[in-house]
Scaffold this motif. Structure first.
Motif, PDB file in Angstrom:
ATOM      1  N   PRO A 197     -44.676 -17.763 -26.406  1.00 33.07           N
ATOM      2  CA  PRO A 197     -44.526 -19.226 -26.280  1.00 33.07           C
ATOM      3  C   PRO A 197     -45.162 -19.829 -25.039  1.00 33.07           C
ATOM      4  O   PRO A 197     -45.508 -21.008 -25.037  1.00 33.07           O
ATOM      5  CB  PRO A 197     -43.006 -19.415 -26.274  1.00 33.07           C
ATOM      6  N   LEU A 198     -45.317 -19.041 -23.981  1.00 26.67           N
ATOM      7  CA  LEU A 198     -45.915 -19.559 -22.757  1.00 26.67           C
ATOM      8  C   LEU A 198     -47.331 -20.086 -23.004  1.00 26.67           C
ATOM      9  O   LEU A 198     -47.802 -20.975 -22.283  1.00 26.67           O
ATOM     10  CB  LEU A 198     -45.946 -18.464 -21.683  1.00 26.67           C
ATOM     11  N   PHE A 199     -47.995 -19.564 -24.027  1.00 25.79           N
ATOM     12  CA  PHE A 199     -49.380 -19.925 -24.295  1.00 25.79           C
ATOM     13  C   PHE A 199     -49.530 -20.806 -25.541  1.00 25.79           C
ATOM     14  O   PHE A 199     -50.600 -20.840 -26.138  1.00 25.79           O
ATOM     15  CB  PHE A 199     -50.233 -18.659 -24.451  1.00 25.79           C
ATOM     16  N   LYS A 200     -48.469 -21.514 -25.890  1.00 30.20           N
ATOM     17  CA  LYS A 200     -48.581 -22.416 -27.043  1.00 30.20           C
ATOM     18  C   LYS A 200     -49.647 -23.483 -26.810  1.00 30.20           C
ATOM     19  O   LYS A 200     -50.276 -23.981 -27.751  1.00 30.20           O
ATOM     20  CB  LYS A 200     -47.236 -23.080 -27.339  1.00 30.20           C
ATOM     21  N   GLY A 201     -49.893 -23.824 -25.561  1.00 32.94           N
ATOM     22  CA  GLY A 201     -50.928 -24.804 -25.249  1.00 32.94           C
ATOM     23  C   GLY A 201     -52.311 -24.383 -25.704  1.00 32.94           C
ATOM     24  O   GLY A 201     -53.184 -25.237 -25.929  1.00 32.94           O
ATOM     25  N   VAL A 202     -52.539 -23.073 -25.845  1.00 31.58           N
ATOM     26  CA  VAL A 202     -53.830 -22.588 -26.360  1.00 31.58           C
ATOM     27  C   VAL A 202     -54.050 -23.102 -27.777  1.00 31.58           C
ATOM     28  O   VAL A 202     -55.166 -23.479 -28.145  1.00 31.58           O
ATOM     29  CB  VAL A 202     -53.881 -21.044 -26.323  1.00 31.58           C
ATOM     30  N   GLY A 203     -52.983 -23.128 -28.561  1.00 28.39           N
ATOM     31  CA  GLY A 203     -53.084 -23.631 -29.921  1.00 28.39           C
ATOM     32  C   GLY A 203     -53.422 -25.107 -29.950  1.00 28.39           C
ATOM     33  O   GLY A 203     -54.279 -25.549 -30.730  1.00 28.39           O
ATOM     34  N   PHE A 204     -52.753 -25.897 -29.087  1.00 27.56           N
ATOM     35  CA  PHE A 204     -53.068 -27.327 -29.016  1.00 27.56           C
ATOM     36  C   PHE A 204     -54.492 -27.553 -28.518  1.00 27.56           C
ATOM     37  O   PHE A 204     -55.182 -28.476 -28.965  1.00 27.56           O
ATOM     38  CB  PHE A 204     -52.070 -28.038 -28.104  1.00 27.56           C
ATOM     39  N   CYS A 205     -54.943 -26.715 -27.591  1.00 24.99           N
ATOM     40  CA  CYS A 205     -56.316 -26.809 -27.089  1.00 24.99           C
ATOM     41  C   CYS A 205     -57.315 -26.579 -28.222  1.00 24.99           C
ATOM     42  O   CYS A 205     -58.278 -27.351 -28.379  1.00 24.99           O
ATOM     43  CB  CYS A 205     -56.539 -25.787 -25.979  1.00 24.99           C
ATOM     44  N   ALA A 206     -57.093 -25.545 -29.028  1.00 22.20           N
ATOM     45  CA  ALA A 206     -57.996 -25.235 -30.139  1.00 22.20           C
ATOM     46  C   ALA A 206     -58.033 -26.368 -31.161  1.00 22.20           C
ATOM     47  O   ALA A 206     -59.104 -26.739 -31.665  1.00 22.20           O
ATOM     48  CB  ALA A 206     -57.566 -23.927 -30.805  1.00 22.20           C
ATOM     49  N   VAL A 207     -56.854 -26.921 -31.460  1.00 18.95           N
ATOM     50  CA  VAL A 207     -56.792 -28.020 -32.438  1.00 18.95           C
ATOM     51  C   VAL A 207     -57.510 -29.252 -31.909  1.00 18.95           C
ATOM     52  O   VAL A 207     -58.250 -29.925 -32.653  1.00 18.95           O
ATOM     53  CB  VAL A 207     -55.318 -28.343 -32.759  1.00 18.95           C
ATOM     54  N   LEU A 208     -57.329 -29.564 -30.629  1.00 19.46           N
ATOM     55  CA  LEU A 208     -58.007 -30.716 -30.042  1.00 19.46           C
ATOM     56  C   LEU A 208     -59.521 -30.536 -30.043  1.00 19.46           C
ATOM     57  O   LEU A 208     -60.272 -31.470 -30.344  1.00 19.46           O
ATOM     58  CB  LEU A 208     -57.521 -30.953 -28.613  1.00 19.46           C
ATOM     59  N   VAL A 209     -59.984 -29.336 -29.702  1.00 20.98           N
ATOM     60  CA  VAL A 209     -61.433 -29.071 -29.711  1.00 20.98           C
ATOM     61  C   VAL A 209     -61.998 -29.274 -31.111  1.00 20.98           C
ATOM     62  O   VAL A 209     -63.035 -29.926 -31.290  1.00 20.98           O
ATOM     63  CB  VAL A 209     -61.730 -27.644 -29.202  1.00 20.98           C
ATOM     64  N   ALA A 210     -61.314 -28.718 -32.116  1.00 22.69           N
ATOM     65  CA  ALA A 210     -61.778 -28.883 -33.500  1.00 22.69           C
ATOM     66  C   ALA A 210     -61.783 -30.355 -33.906  1.00 22.69           C
ATOM     67  O   ALA A 210     -62.697 -30.807 -34.615  1.00 22.69           O
ATOM     68  CB  ALA A 210     -60.879 -28.072 -34.444  1.00 22.69           C
ATOM     69  N   PHE A 211     -60.790 -31.103 -33.460  1.00 20.75           N
ATOM     70  CA  PHE A 211     -60.720 -32.526 -33.792  1.00 20.75           C
ATOM     71  C   PHE A 211     -61.842 -33.310 -33.108  1.00 20.75           C
ATOM     72  O   PHE A 211     -62.487 -34.162 -33.712  1.00 20.75           O
ATOM     73  CB  PHE A 211     -59.351 -33.075 -33.388  1.00 20.75           C
ATOM     74  N   TYR A 212     -62.081 -33.009 -31.833  1.00 25.14           N
ATOM     75  CA  TYR A 212     -63.160 -33.682 -31.103  1.00 25.14           C
ATOM     76  C   TYR A 212     -64.524 -33.414 -31.745  1.00 25.14           C
ATOM     77  O   TYR A 212     -65.378 -34.306 -31.791  1.00 25.14           O
ATOM     78  CB  TYR A 212     -63.186 -33.219 -29.644  1.00 25.14           C
ATOM     79  N   VAL A 213     -64.736 -32.200 -32.189  1.00 23.08           N
ATOM     80  CA  VAL A 213     -66.018 -31.853 -32.815  1.00 23.08           C
ATOM     81  C   VAL A 213     -66.260 -32.689 -34.063  1.00 23.08           C
ATOM     82  O   VAL A 213     -67.395 -33.081 -34.357  1.00 23.08           O
ATOM     83  CB  VAL A 213     -66.065 -30.348 -33.141  1.00 23.08           C
ATOM     84  N   SER A 214     -65.192 -32.992 -34.799  1.00 24.67           N
ATOM     85  CA  SER A 214     -65.356 -33.796 -36.021  1.00 24.67           C
ATOM     86  C   SER A 214     -65.867 -35.199 -35.718  1.00 24.67           C
ATOM     87  O   SER A 214     -66.459 -35.840 -36.584  1.00 24.67           O
ATOM     88  CB  SER A 214     -64.022 -33.873 -36.781  1.00 24.67           C
ATOM     89  N   PHE A 215     -65.672 -35.683 -34.489  1.00 31.22           N
ATOM     90  CA  PHE A 215     -66.121 -37.025 -34.135  1.00 31.22           C
ATOM     91  C   PHE A 215     -67.634 -37.171 -34.212  1.00 31.22           C
ATOM     92  O   PHE A 215     -68.143 -38.256 -34.495  1.00 31.22           O
ATOM     93  CB  PHE A 215     -65.665 -37.404 -32.718  1.00 31.22           C
TER      94      PHE A 215
END
Length: 543
Positions: free
Chosen positions: A49-67
């Motif tokens: 759980p300490l690294f759950k932010g890695v998952g949010f980071c990956a999702v944000l990167v994928a979302f930004y790329v779609s722009f």
């Protein structure tokens, strides 16, 4: 998709090293994690759980790329429509958007080959070919913007193309893998058919072998340039998809005993073959253009969107049946792009729906509605890229949204799994699914080599960062700050997620850390053992 950077043999050396020791091991790790835990890229981090932010980071990167990535598909659709006209609009300089600097390159015969040196010098200082002006002045309409401070209004033709692309993506995604799986059968196979046809036709052209020779000839001096290594790392992670969370999302739908090791090897081989094969096709036509114009191929070759939307249209315009070749190429480009775009948005949708499953489970048509929200949000931001100044924002997104942030996502993913979740646990997971343990190569790469490679590339990228430039436009300082803010907004999810996890975990700081780096399934067992130790310490005289 293979249009971020043009490949040369010198580029393939760092590309291959990063593939073997960086991207492929992490790709295999993501397949294992997704398939074993059956969770999206965010909720997967129940394992640490300490690294759950890695998952949010990956999702944000994928979302930004779609722009910006989907804007490339809109351009391709615009070119596809333009290819159906009576005459390809990028063939001549007699159009309303052309300037006095536009000049048409014609084939040089043997008597005027001596002029090639003069033409080479001209090409160094001028890019005003009909194809160049069509892309920049007819499609992008850059003449109405002087930079980011003057964006203008969206071009309605590109807006229509963008709407059609997003509609296609929604139809492909709103039912999950049931709908996207059927679309992939077409999008994944059609490009190989078209590429093969184009290669056979290109090999019949004069100068084709010269283009292939240039493609395969190494320029080892390029390896001294730090940017080549950074570009190679970003390109291979971008191409393979490691760090995006896409594979975590798709692997979560696999059966438990699916052979993900075989999937990893086959996918990697197919991906590398596609990149290498498409390079042959492109440089075949570049060699033809070089021969026809009587100029050195280095003045014809370019990279990024220019390779697809300037060089190739100019090449097919000189071929018999040019309309057919143009339609085939841009149709293939759309098929390739839709496949990649679906993966990125699926990562966003699956990641958030799995993480907040209690909210979505109670609502009818939750998948369909949430997919529509994601699509509309991405479309709204992408609109800025189809304005006259949109290419400047496009280049900003391309540089910062999935560069250092993508590598950081992959880095902390490797650290979390190898050093905190533990290779012993991961090995047991693989053995439970596949009946075999991962070899020493995989374990060494996961724990030492892959993280070390990524750290070096990230450090080089930060230390030798170059000012952002597009053609002759130098980005202002505030634009650089906007770009770094975009990159940091996803990277900061990692420490922010760790801080939130530590704050909401009960106990002393040491106990919080211990719980945060262990799988959630083991927390109850840890709490019970902690209570037993406290009881024994307090009531030792009863024992």
């Amino acid at each position: 998709m293979g249009i971020r950077k043009s490949l040369s043999c010198a580029f393939l050396i760092p590309y291959t090293l990063m593939l073997v020791f960086g991207a492929v091991p992490l790709f295999y790790m993501e397949l294992i994690l997704g398939q074993f835990n059956r969770q999206g890229p965010i909720s997967l981090w129940r394992i640490c759980p300490l690294f759950k932010g890695v998952g949010f980071c990956a999702v944000l990167v994928a979302f930004y790329v779609s722009f910006y990535y989907n804007v490339i598909l809109a351009w391709a659709l615009y070119y596809l429509g333009s290819s159906i006209s009576a005459e390809l609009p990028w063939m001549h300089c007699n159009n309303s958007w052309n300037t006095e600097q536009c000049w048409e390159l014609r084939s040089l015969n043997e008597t005027n080959r001596s002029m090639s040196l003069v033409l080479n010098e001209t090409l160094k200082n001028s890019k005003h070919t009909p194809a160049f002006e069509f892309f920049h002045r007819a499609v992008l309409e850059m003449q109405w913007s002087d930079g980011l401070h003057e964006m203008g209004y969206p071009k309605w033709q590109l807006v229509v193309c963008l709407i059609l692309i997003y509609c296609l993506l929604y139809v492909s995604l709103f039912k999950g893998v049931k709908s996207s799986g059927k679309v992939v059968w077409v999008t994944a196979t059609m490009p190989y058919v078209v590429l093969s046809i184009l290669l056979v036709r290109g090999l019949m052209l004069p100068g084709a072998l010269g283009g292939i020779s240039y493609y395969l000839q190494p320029e080892l001096s390029k390896l001294k340039e730090t940017q080549v290594w950074v570009d190679a790392a970003v390109q291979i992670f971008y191409s393979v998809g490691a760090g995006f969370g896409v594979h975590l999302s798709y692997a979560s739908y696999n059966t438990f005993h699916n052979n993900c090791y075989r999937d990893c090897i086959i996918t990697t081989v197919v991906n590398c073959f596609t990149s290498f094969f498409s390079g042959f096709v492109i440089f075949t036509y570049l060699g033809y253009m070089s021969h026809k114009q009587g100029v050195d191929i280095k003045y014809v070759a370019t990279e990024g969107p220019g390779l697809v939307f300037q060089v190739y249209p100019e090449a097919v315009a000189t071929l018999p049946g040019s309309h057919l070749w143009s339609v085939l190429f841009f149709f293939m480009l759309i098929m390739l792009g839709v496949d990649s775009a679906m993966g990125g948005l699926e990562c966003v949708i699956t990641g958030l729906m799995d993480e907040f499953s209690s909210f979505f489970r109670q609502r009818k048509y939750a998948r369909e509605i949430f997919t529509l929200i994601v699509i509309l949000t991405s479309f709204s931001v992408a609109l800025i890229n189809v304005t006259p100044g949109g290419i400047y924002m496009f280049h900003l997104f391309d540089t910062y949204s999935a560069g250092i942030s993508l590598l950081c996502s992959a880095l902390f993913e490797a650290i979390a799994v190898s050093w905190f979740y533990g290779l012993d646990r991961l090995t047991q997971d693989v053995e439970a699914m596949l009946g075999m343990k991962p070899g020493i190569y995989w374990r060494v790469c996961w724990k030492f080599i892959s993280p070390s490679f990524i750290v070096c590339v990230v450090m080089f990228g930060l230390l030798y960062h170059q000012p952002l430039v597009y053609n002759d436009y130098s980005y202002p300082n505030w634009a650089e700050w906007v770009g770094w803010s975009l990159a940091l907004s996803s990277i900061m999810m990692i420490p922010l997620g760790a801080i939130i996890q530590l704050c909401k975990t009960p106990g002393s700081f040491k106990e919080r850390v211990a719980l945060s780096i262990s799988p959630v399934e083991e927390h109850e067992e840890i709490r019970r053992s902690k209570l037993v130790r406290r009881f024994r310490a307090k009531h030792w005289f009863y024992i």
